[in-house]
Design a protein around this motif. Sequence first.
Motif, PDB file in Angstrom:
ATOM      1  N   GLY A  40      53.871  46.572  13.378  1.00  0.00           N
ATOM      2  CA  GLY A  40      53.667  45.251  13.964  1.00  0.00           C
ATOM      3  C   GLY A  40      54.894  44.757  14.688  1.00  0.00           C
ATOM      4  O   GLY A  40      54.827  44.315  15.831  1.00  0.00           O
ATOM      5  N   PHE A  41      56.063  44.852  14.035  1.00  0.00           N
ATOM      6  CA  PHE A  41      57.282  44.423  14.694  1.00  0.00           C
ATOM      7  C   PHE A  41      57.624  45.346  15.846  1.00  0.00           C
ATOM      8  O   PHE A  41      58.154  44.917  16.862  1.00  0.00           O
ATOM      9  N   ALA A  42      57.330  46.634  15.704  1.00  0.00           N
ATOM     10  CA  ALA A  42      57.596  47.556  16.802  1.00  0.00           C
ATOM     11  C   ALA A  42      56.732  47.222  18.006  1.00  0.00           C
ATOM     12  O   ALA A  42      57.180  47.303  19.146  1.00  0.00           O
ATOM     13  N   PHE A  43      55.479  46.839  17.751  1.00  0.00           N
ATOM     14  CA  PHE A  43      54.616  46.464  18.870  1.00  0.00           C
ATOM     15  C   PHE A  43      55.149  45.215  19.550  1.00  0.00           C
ATOM     16  O   PHE A  43      55.205  45.135  20.774  1.00  0.00           O
ATOM     17  N   ALA A  44      55.582  44.241  18.742  1.00  0.00           N
ATOM     18  CA  ALA A  44      56.166  43.034  19.330  1.00  0.00           C
ATOM     19  C   ALA A  44      57.373  43.388  20.171  1.00  0.00           C
ATOM     20  O   ALA A  44      57.621  42.799  21.225  1.00  0.00           O
ATOM     21  N   ALA A  45      58.131  44.382  19.710  1.00  0.00           N
ATOM     22  CA  ALA A  45      59.324  44.773  20.433  1.00  0.00           C
ATOM     23  C   ALA A  45      59.008  45.489  21.726  1.00  0.00           C
ATOM     24  O   ALA A  45      59.743  45.384  22.699  1.00  0.00           O
ATOM     25  N   LYS A 257      48.073  41.612  19.707  1.00  0.00           N
ATOM     26  CA  LYS A 257      48.052  42.908  20.387  1.00  0.00           C
ATOM     27  C   LYS A 257      46.837  43.074  21.290  1.00  0.00           C
ATOM     28  O   LYS A 257      46.721  44.075  21.993  1.00  0.00           O
ATOM     29  N   ASP A 258      45.948  42.098  21.255  1.00  0.00           N
ATOM     30  CA  ASP A 258      44.738  42.172  22.072  1.00  0.00           C
ATOM     31  C   ASP A 258      45.106  42.004  23.544  1.00  0.00           C
ATOM     32  O   ASP A 258      45.882  41.119  23.901  1.00  0.00           O
ATOM     33  N   ALA A 327      48.473  39.810  24.368  1.00  0.00           N
ATOM     34  CA  ALA A 327      49.674  40.618  24.632  1.00  0.00           C
ATOM     35  C   ALA A 327      50.937  39.783  24.540  1.00  0.00           C
ATOM     36  O   ALA A 327      51.786  39.804  25.424  1.00  0.00           O
ATOM     37  N   SER A 328      51.070  39.019  23.467  1.00  0.00           N
ATOM     38  CA  SER A 328      52.267  38.199  23.284  1.00  0.00           C
ATOM     39  C   SER A 328      52.576  38.059  21.802  1.00  0.00           C
ATOM     40  O   SER A 328      51.799  38.476  20.944  1.00  0.00           O
TER      41      SER A 328
END
Length: 336
Positions: A40-45, A257-258, A327-328
């Motif tokens: 999750g944090f990696a996706f945010a990054a 992530k949508d 996407a934010s």
Amino acid sequence: MGNSLSPSVRSRQPASDWNELLNLAFGNMTNDLRFRLRRGFAFAASLMIAGHALPDAGQVETVKIRVDPGAVVSRISPDFIGLGYETSAVAQSNFFSVKNTRMVHLYRNLSRRGMVRIGGNISDHTKYVPDGAATVHSEKEVTIINQANLAELAGFARATGWKVMWGLNMGTSSKEEAAQEALAVRAALDGHLHSFEIGNEVDLHNGYDVKYHGMLAFVMAGKGDLLKLDLDKGAINLAAYATKPGRGLLWITVVNKDLSRDAELEAILPKGYHTATAFRLGAPSVQSKDRVTFAGAEVAADGTWSSGPAERVLMKEGVARLPVPHASAVLVRLQD
């Protein structure tokens, strides 16, 4: 950002190794939660964050969150954050150096207690020659590391406060050469040596890159206790995490992530908490590679960064409400 900070953070260790690393970081969390938190944090990054345009009608999902400050899942280690580089980066003069003030600032923005992992594929094709000429090569050609390179790396570690994991060449060197390399690294780094990696990754399973602004977001909220969180999100592709760094302060990190649906977040404030503010990862569009901001601020040309003012969150009857565009990501700070 340019190329001054070019981490190679790739999860190419066996799954058992990653389980062990995450056990150290997150204690007794379940396997599923360990991987969801890291991803999750990696996706945010890694997101190229969309702007804050108003969502189109009919494309908004209501997401409800409830946090129990007393339900601690585990504790986040204060030195959890890290970056990884190929060994050839050390052979580059003035890269890992106190003279590279921009990169020193970039590291200090993140933490004073992180870890740099030096290794990668090139570590299996690297030789330590104390008085040799430093040579940078790509994979399968010999990279030369000398004593001056190690001294520069040690100075950089002292300036930032970070420690170093060093990957030894166990692929093409002899055990005697590996021992000489280890002794030289230990002598140079002294108290800033974290550990040795005995040989390079044993498989080639690609992972993900960690982007700098997302790491800034993690540093802000990824402290203290990881809390249990109840999430009612319907079908939207969204993740959320709650942390408690200290008394009277909670963080909720929401990663939408949508790629098509926006979220309308409703966070029920726990008893004793009365105010909510927010910090966002932002950019002009999903495809943007520049003008990316976190907390309303870009990283300056010299590598420094300071948070902008927090966004005020609408409060009504003990519920914090705010939009989270597709996407934010947003960090919500709850205070007593």
